[in-house]
Scaffold this active site. Sequence first.
Site, short mmCIF file in Angstrom:
data_model
loop_
_atom_site.label_atom_id
_atom_site.label_comp_id
_atom_site.label_asym_id
_atom_site.label_seq_id
_atom_site.Cartn_x
_atom_site.Cartn_y
_atom_site.Cartn_z
N CYS A 106 18.51 60.39 -17.81
CA CYS A 106 17.72 60.26 -16.35
C CYS A 106 18.38 59.61 -15.51
CB CYS A 106 16.88 59.66 -17.24
SG CYS A 106 15.67 59.52 -16.30
N CYS A 160 15.84 56.74 -14.44
CA CYS A 160 15.43 55.76 -14.58
C CYS A 160 16.89 54.60 -14.77
CB CYS A 160 15.86 56.36 -16.28
SG CYS A 160 14.56 58.13 -16.31
N ASP A 161 18.09 54.94 -14.73
CA ASP A 161 19.28 54.38 -14.63
C ASP A 161 20.68 54.59 -14.10
OD1 ASP A 161 18.12 53.75 -17.60
OD2 ASP A 161 19.67 55.23 -18.29
C1 FAD Z 1 17.13 57.20 -22.37
C2 FAD Z 1 15.77 57.77 -22.12
C3 FAD Z 1 15.94 56.47 -21.16
C4 FAD Z 1 14.76 56.91 -19.95
N1 FAD Z 1 13.84 55.62 -18.90
C5 FAD Z 1 12.73 55.34 -18.74
C6 FAD Z 1 12.41 55.06 -17.44
O1 FAD Z 1 13.04 53.67 -17.18
N2 FAD Z 1 11.39 55.59 -16.76
C7 FAD Z 1 10.58 56.05 -16.81
O2 FAD Z 1 9.92 56.34 -16.49
N3 FAD Z 1 11.40 56.90 -17.62
C8 FAD Z 1 12.18 56.62 -18.46
N4 FAD Z 1 12.97 58.08 -19.77
C9 FAD Z 1 11.76 59.06 -19.31
C10 FAD Z 1 10.44 59.20 -20.52
O3 FAD Z 1 10.48 58.35 -21.86
C11 FAD Z 1 9.91 60.00 -20.29
O4 FAD Z 1 8.70 61.23 -19.67
C12 FAD Z 1 8.35 59.68 -21.47
O5 FAD Z 1 8.87 59.60 -22.75
C13 FAD Z 1 8.31 61.43 -21.77
O6 FAD Z 1 6.63 60.75 -22.58
P1 FAD Z 1 6.05 61.31 -23.46
O7 FAD Z 1 4.41 60.76 -24.15
O8 FAD Z 1 5.64 63.25 -22.77
O9 FAD Z 1 6.55 62.25 -24.23
P2 FAD Z 1 7.62 61.27 -25.59
O10 FAD Z 1 7.61 59.78 -25.08
O11 FAD Z 1 8.96 62.21 -25.85
O12 FAD Z 1 7.03 61.19 -26.95
C14 FAD Z 1 6.55 62.45 -27.50
C15 FAD Z 1 6.43 61.96 -29.03
O13 FAD Z 1 6.14 63.39 -29.27
C16 FAD Z 1 6.23 62.61 -30.70
N5 FAD Z 1 6.09 64.51 -31.67
C17 FAD Z 1 6.90 64.90 -31.78
N6 FAD Z 1 7.43 66.03 -32.29
C18 FAD Z 1 5.89 65.99 -32.91
C19 FAD Z 1 4.92 66.62 -34.08
N7 FAD Z 1 5.52 67.73 -35.17
N8 FAD Z 1 4.07 65.80 -35.02
C20 FAD Z 1 3.51 64.96 -34.33
N9 FAD Z 1 4.33 64.18 -33.44
C21 FAD Z 1 5.04 64.96 -32.69
C22 FAD Z 1 7.24 61.92 -31.43
O14 FAD Z 1 7.94 60.90 -31.85
C23 FAD Z 1 7.54 61.26 -30.48
O15 FAD Z 1 6.07 60.05 -30.57
C24 FAD Z 1 13.50 57.54 -19.87
C25 FAD Z 1 13.71 58.79 -21.46
C26 FAD Z 1 15.05 58.70 -22.42
C27 FAD Z 1 15.58 59.73 -22.56
#
Ligand code: FAD
Length: 309
Positions: free
Chosen positions: A135, A138-139
């Site tokens: 990302c 992000c980084d």
């Molecule tokens: C290395 C890295 C660094 C990042 N840094 C930043 C940053 O600095 N700033 C920023 O804004 N964004 C950052 N991002 C992006 C950010 O992490 C995502 O945009 C954000 O987390 C998305 O949120 P979400 O709630 O949609 O899903 P996610 O955070 O992906 O969470 C998904 C959830 O679903 C759960 N899940 C999946 N399948 C199942 C199932 N079958 N049953 C129950 N639960 C399930 C998982 O356990 C998890 O808890 C970064 C991403 C990465 C990979």
Amino acid sequence: MEDEVRNVIIIGSGPAGYTAGLYTARALLEPLMFAGYMSGGQLMLTSDIENFPGYPEGIGGPEMMLQLREQSERFGLEVHDKNVERVDFSEQPFKVWVEGELFLSRSIIICTGAESIWLGAEGEEEQKGRGISTCATCDGAFFRDEEVLVIGGGDSAMEEATFLTRFASKVTIIHRRDVFKASKVMYERALNNPKIEIKTFKTIKKWLSDENGIIGAILQDSRDNSEEEISCTGAFIAIGHKPITKFLENQVETDESGYIIPNIHTMTSVPGIFAAGDVVDTRYRQAITAAGMGCQAAIDTEKWLEDQH
Ligand SMILES: Cc1cc2nc3c(=O)[nH]c(=O)nc-3n(C[C@H](O)[C@H](O)[C@H](O)COP(=O)(O)OP(=O)(O)OC[C@H]3O[C@@H](n4cnc5c(N)ncnc54)[C@H](O)[C@@H]3O)c2cc1C
């Protein structure tokens, strides 16, 4: 089996899930969350978040996710650190199976996020978050005046490379072919940027590192297998994301990559099933946008439940 029919079950515990949890809990819907195999979501993998409003000094990913959890639990969100295995959305109440147990609910909010696709090159696993990222938004800012690689040949690779030239002294795009999936305009923007070099027919054979993180990579030529070394202190893998929707077994409409397609606002093709965050988002994929969508899905769920009476 639980006989109780819940108002709302939230699947996933990233920023989208916890924000949906906070709003539905404050609306007195007594939400139940299944946090999944990676409780806290993608941000559990990152040490510094500098772009989430409200943290002037930045914050660690796991710390922020713990705070989001505490905040929503304070208003009554019930969290189970378990994975949803299977669902049946064909009739009311909806059915959700978790470790063999059945749960029933009038509405569901899917917040299962997406996974970045990694290369799987030698040395990659150890260097994730230590110079290798998926990302740039992000980084990228951590690589001021440094040399970085971007791996990929699509629009996101071109976009990330162009964005990274704001910080990095040099950006090298590594692509395994000489044909680019990127649109012509994005490709040409990268090609004409004096800070960007494009290397074609190259794959990453191995990441090189020292005690501080990555210092380079061994590139392999896909035509004759010859090898060359390249130095860099950062690398961004931009070969795609995979939404976590397989467990839904096509019960809500998705695009060809598996991203859920919203129907009305955050509601999916099935009335009463909502989705938020990276699982629907092919464009922004940020914590703040996921949290924003979690809020929208909670409000849409609340209104939909109200309309059912
Ligand atoms: C290395 C890295 C660094 C990042 N840094 C930043 C940053 O600095 N700033 C920023 O804004 N964004 C950052 N991002 C992006 C950010 O992490 C995502 O945009 C954000 O987390 C998305 O949120 P979400 O709630 O949609 O899903 P996610 O955070 O992906 O969470 C998904 C959830 O679903 C759960 N899940 C999946 N399948 C199942 C199932 N079958 N049953 C129950 N639960 C399930 C998982 O356990 C998890 O808890 C970064 C991403 C990465 C990979």
